[in-house]
Design a protein around this motif. Sequence first.
Motif, PDB file in Angstrom:
ATOM      1  N   VAL A   1       4.583  -6.708  -2.705  1.00 21.04           N
ATOM      2  CA  VAL A   1       4.705  -5.500  -3.524  1.00 21.04           C
ATOM      3  C   VAL A   1       3.847  -4.166  -3.381  1.00 21.04           C
ATOM      4  CG1 VAL A   1       5.048  -6.879  -5.562  1.00 21.04           C
ATOM      5  CG2 VAL A   1       2.595  -6.341  -4.878  1.00 21.04           C
ATOM      6  N   GLY A   2       3.383  -4.274  -1.921  1.00 17.54           N
ATOM      7  CA  GLY A   2       2.509  -3.302  -1.442  1.00 17.54           C
ATOM      8  C   GLY A   2       3.319  -1.802  -1.639  1.00 17.54           C
ATOM      9  N   ASP A   3       2.799  -0.789  -2.542  1.00 17.76           N
ATOM     10  CA  ASP A   3       3.268   0.397  -2.604  1.00 17.76           C
ATOM     11  C   ASP A   3       2.212   1.415  -2.371  1.00 17.76           C
ATOM     12  OD1 ASP A   3       1.801   0.117  -4.775  1.00 17.76           O
ATOM     13  OD2 ASP A   3       3.178   0.898  -6.427  1.00 17.76           O
ATOM     14  N   GLY A   4       1.167   0.920  -1.960  1.00 18.12           N
ATOM     15  CA  GLY A   4       0.137   1.891  -1.457  1.00 18.12           C
ATOM     16  C   GLY A   4       0.373   2.606   0.006  1.00 18.12           C
ATOM     17  N   ASN A   5      -0.390   3.205   0.571  1.00 20.07           N
ATOM     18  CA  ASN A   5      -0.082   3.771   1.939  1.00 20.07           C
ATOM     19  C   ASN A   5      -0.506   2.872   2.949  1.00 20.07           C
ATOM     20  OD1 ASN A   5       0.831   6.189   0.667  1.00 20.07           O
ATOM     21  ND2 ASN A   5      -1.208   7.169   0.600  1.00 20.07           N
ATOM     22  N   LEU A   6      -1.540   2.018   2.828  1.00 13.98           N
ATOM     23  CA  LEU A   6      -1.901   1.305   4.007  1.00 13.98           C
ATOM     24  C   LEU A   6      -1.669  -0.105   4.511  1.00 13.98           C
ATOM     25  CD1 LEU A   6      -3.861   4.036   3.620  1.00 13.98           C
ATOM     26  CD2 LEU A   6      -5.674   2.763   4.793  1.00 13.98           C
ATOM     27  N   ASN A   7      -1.430  -0.727   3.315  1.00 15.75           N
ATOM     28  CA  ASN A   7      -1.693  -2.175   3.905  1.00 15.75           C
ATOM     29  C   ASN A   7      -0.497  -2.876   3.057  1.00 15.75           C
ATOM     30  OD1 ASN A   7      -4.443  -2.300   4.674  1.00 15.75           O
ATOM     31  ND2 ASN A   7      -4.804  -1.488   2.803  1.00 15.75           N
TER      32      ASN A   7
ATOM     33  N   LEU B   1      -3.785  -9.090 -11.098  1.00 14.75           N
ATOM     34  CA  LEU B   1      -3.607  -8.452 -12.472  1.00 14.75           C
ATOM     35  C   LEU B   1      -2.291  -8.491 -12.893  1.00 14.75           C
ATOM     36  CD1 LEU B   1      -5.938  -5.553 -11.006  1.00 14.75           C
ATOM     37  CD2 LEU B   1      -6.629  -7.166 -12.613  1.00 14.75           C
TER      38      LEU B   1
ATOM     39  N   GLY C   1      -3.946   5.863  -8.456  1.00 17.57           N
ATOM     40  CA  GLY C   1      -3.347   4.844  -7.750  1.00 17.57           C
ATOM     41  C   GLY C   1      -4.156   3.600  -7.493  1.00 17.57           C
TER      42      GLY C   1
ATOM     43  N   MET D   1      -5.524   0.042 -12.287  1.00 16.60           N
ATOM     44  CA  MET D   1      -4.657  -0.817 -12.887  1.00 16.60           C
ATOM     45  C   MET D   1      -4.913  -0.770 -14.116  1.00 16.60           C
ATOM     46  SD  MET D   1      -2.926  -3.427 -10.072  1.00 16.60           S
ATOM     47  CE  MET D   1      -1.430  -3.540 -11.074  1.00 16.60           C
TER      48      MET D   1
ATOM     49  N   ASP E   1      -8.693  -1.412  -4.651  1.00 14.02           N
ATOM     50  CA  ASP E   1      -8.502  -0.722  -3.375  1.00 14.02           C
ATOM     51  C   ASP E   1      -9.699   0.100  -2.832  1.00 14.02           C
ATOM     52  OD1 ASP E   1      -7.119   0.027  -1.226  1.00 14.02           O
ATOM     53  OD2 ASP E   1      -5.861   1.489  -2.300  1.00 14.02           O
TER      54      ASP E   1
ATOM     55  N   GLU F   1     -11.151   0.163   0.028  1.00 11.82           N
ATOM     56  CA  GLU F   1     -11.465   0.003   1.556  1.00 11.82           C
ATOM     57  C   GLU F   1     -12.080   1.138   2.072  1.00 11.82           C
ATOM     58  OE1 GLU F   1      -7.532  -0.188   3.481  1.00 11.82           O
ATOM     59  OE2 GLU F   1      -6.611   1.049   1.774  1.00 11.82           O
TER      60      GLU F   1
HETATM   61  P1  ADP Z   1      -3.314   0.130  -0.234  1.00 12.11           P
HETATM   62  O1  ADP Z   1      -4.522  -0.270   0.457  1.00 12.11           O
HETATM   63  O2  ADP Z   1      -2.105   0.171   0.584  1.00 12.11           O
HETATM   64  O3  ADP Z   1      -3.335   1.542  -0.880  1.00 12.11           O
HETATM   65  P2  ADP Z   1      -3.534  -1.030  -2.785  1.00 12.11           P
HETATM   66  O4  ADP Z   1      -4.765  -1.805  -2.986  1.00 12.11           O
HETATM   67  O5  ADP Z   1      -3.394   0.456  -3.524  1.00 12.11           O
HETATM   68  O6  ADP Z   1      -2.832  -0.893  -1.434  1.00 12.11           O
HETATM   69  O7  ADP Z   1      -2.146  -1.902  -3.441  1.00 12.11           O
HETATM   70  C1  ADP Z   1      -0.971  -1.768  -3.322  1.00 12.11           C
HETATM   71  C2  ADP Z   1      -0.262  -2.024  -4.530  1.00 12.11           C
HETATM   72  O8  ADP Z   1      -0.287  -3.360  -4.818  1.00 12.11           O
HETATM   73  C3  ADP Z   1      -0.699  -1.523  -5.894  1.00 12.11           C
HETATM   74  O9  ADP Z   1      -0.165  -0.260  -6.110  1.00 12.11           O
HETATM   75  C4  ADP Z   1      -0.308  -2.561  -6.940  1.00 12.11           C
HETATM   76  O10 ADP Z   1       0.807  -2.298  -7.295  1.00 12.11           O
HETATM   77  C5  ADP Z   1      -0.518  -3.952  -6.126  1.00 12.11           C
HETATM   78  N1  ADP Z   1      -1.872  -4.630  -6.280  1.00 12.11           N
HETATM   79  C6  ADP Z   1      -2.794  -4.288  -5.557  1.00 12.11           C
HETATM   80  N2  ADP Z   1      -3.780  -5.265  -5.903  1.00 12.11           N
HETATM   81  C7  ADP Z   1      -3.459  -5.825  -6.912  1.00 12.11           C
HETATM   82  C8  ADP Z   1      -3.777  -6.863  -7.892  1.00 12.11           C
HETATM   83  N3  ADP Z   1      -5.233  -7.435  -7.630  1.00 12.11           N
HETATM   84  N4  ADP Z   1      -3.093  -7.334  -8.788  1.00 12.11           N
HETATM   85  C9  ADP Z   1      -1.944  -6.992  -8.983  1.00 12.11           C
HETATM   86  N5  ADP Z   1      -1.069  -5.932  -8.054  1.00 12.11           N
HETATM   87  C10 ADP Z   1      -2.044  -5.441  -7.179  1.00 12.11           C
END
Ligand code: ADP
Length: 417
Positions: A40-46, A117, A240, A243, A253, A255
């Motif tokens: 479900v990663g919709d972030g920029n990095l991981n 979450l 972002g 949550m 996040d 990091e």
């Molecule tokens: P990145 O490091 O790539 O920015 P994120 O930590 O922002 O990644 O996580 C990317 C997505 O994954 C979040 O936008 C969220 O939708 C989902 N996510 C991350 N951590 C959790 C969690 N603990 N519970 C539910 N969804 C999560």
Amino acid sequence: MEPGEFRPLDEKSLIEYIKANPHLSSLLGNQLEELTIKEVGDGNLNFVYIVSSPSGSFVIKQALPYIRCIGESWPMTTERAYFETLALKEHGRLCRDHVPEVYHFDGPMSLFAMRYLKPPHIILRKGLIAGVEYPLLAQHMSEYMAKTLFCTSLLYRSTTEHKKAVAEFCGNVELCKHTEQVVFSDAYKVSPYNRWTSPYLDRDAEAVREDNALKLEVAVLKSKFSERAQALIHGDLHTGSVMVTSDSTQVIDPEFAFYGPMGFDIGAFLGNLILAFFAQDGHSNEGNDRGLYKQWILRTIEDTWNLFQKKFTTLWNESSVGDAYLMAIYSTPDLQLPVQQNYIKDLFHDTLGFGAAKMIRRIVGVAHVEDFELIDDVIKRAYCERPALEFAKMLLKERCRFQTIDQVVSAIKEVPS
Ligand code: ADP
Ligand code: SR1
Ligand code: MG
């Protein structure tokens, strides 16, 4: 599969990984036949996977050796997973209610498991775009920031504890260098990574590069970001990275965590709320002009700072055990109050400066925000972005003339839209 070697996982190979790990299996009630895994990663990095069985769930986050939203052409150390885990644990210890618990860390695989979450938790930025009010947001975020920042600073810690922790997080140097580049440098020069809503903002992006007063002030902020080990900051505390539900607020996040200036976190959060404010006109429609919602965002900005200031000062009054301001010298009323007032005043101006820098990078730098990107009509988008950029430039340059957050909010209200 050889243990101790890095390999990128996918939804299939993650099943084997979990089966080989008794602790992770037990978190799922050892019901591995009915496992569902979804990336479900919709972030920029991981890469982020939700793992669930009928008896349990968790999230696995894995760092690959590059920046996901750019691709392999922009390498990035996988050690970031280690620092993210470390920061989640430390911030979680200090503020259990607002940080998900870490269950597992695997260094060679650059991954960790944390609490899932569950819905209705959504990313705050998405809630802000949808126009949803979160009545406890300011209360929760001010608590998270006050506790994590105060308790990792020299107001609470001894010099020995502080230096040891600073040294550990100095290892997160690549992520710090990345922020130095994309927040404090690239936006102010020609860079192949920069982009903006072209051609409408071509002249605006150029104006940023030609603004010497702005460049002088951003140099001051960059130096503070790189040199001031004030507290263990999250390092990427935009909307972002939060949550939410109507009664829960969880910070994910971290990091980019390291010992840096507190105002970088508070500014990131408030600056992104200000971006959300300026984006609202792009999300309005005939049924909802977003007027009331804009007022709620402004109230949340004001409440977050005011509550933060209150909670931070209360912590200071109750637990001033650190080496910065020794009780033996500063506990008298004629010293304690001015010392705190000076500290908070500097922190306020840092917050405004860093918040403004974070706004600017999201409009003319490499990584943009959905608040604006989801406005399909590019003319309308530019129409929202321009006043946000102008406001941010003013705030960055003139931050020291503001004494209170309601003066900042009044200045936002005065921006013609
Ligand atoms: P990145 O490091 O790539 O920015 P994120 O930590 O922002 O990644 O996580 C990317 C997505 O994954 C979040 O936008 C969220 O939708 C989902 N996510 C991350 N951590 C959790 C969690 N603990 N519970 C539910 N969804 C999560
Ligand atoms: C390519 S820049 C990606 C950005 O996403 C993260 O959330 C950080 O803010 C980083 O600068
Ligand atoms: Mg993220």
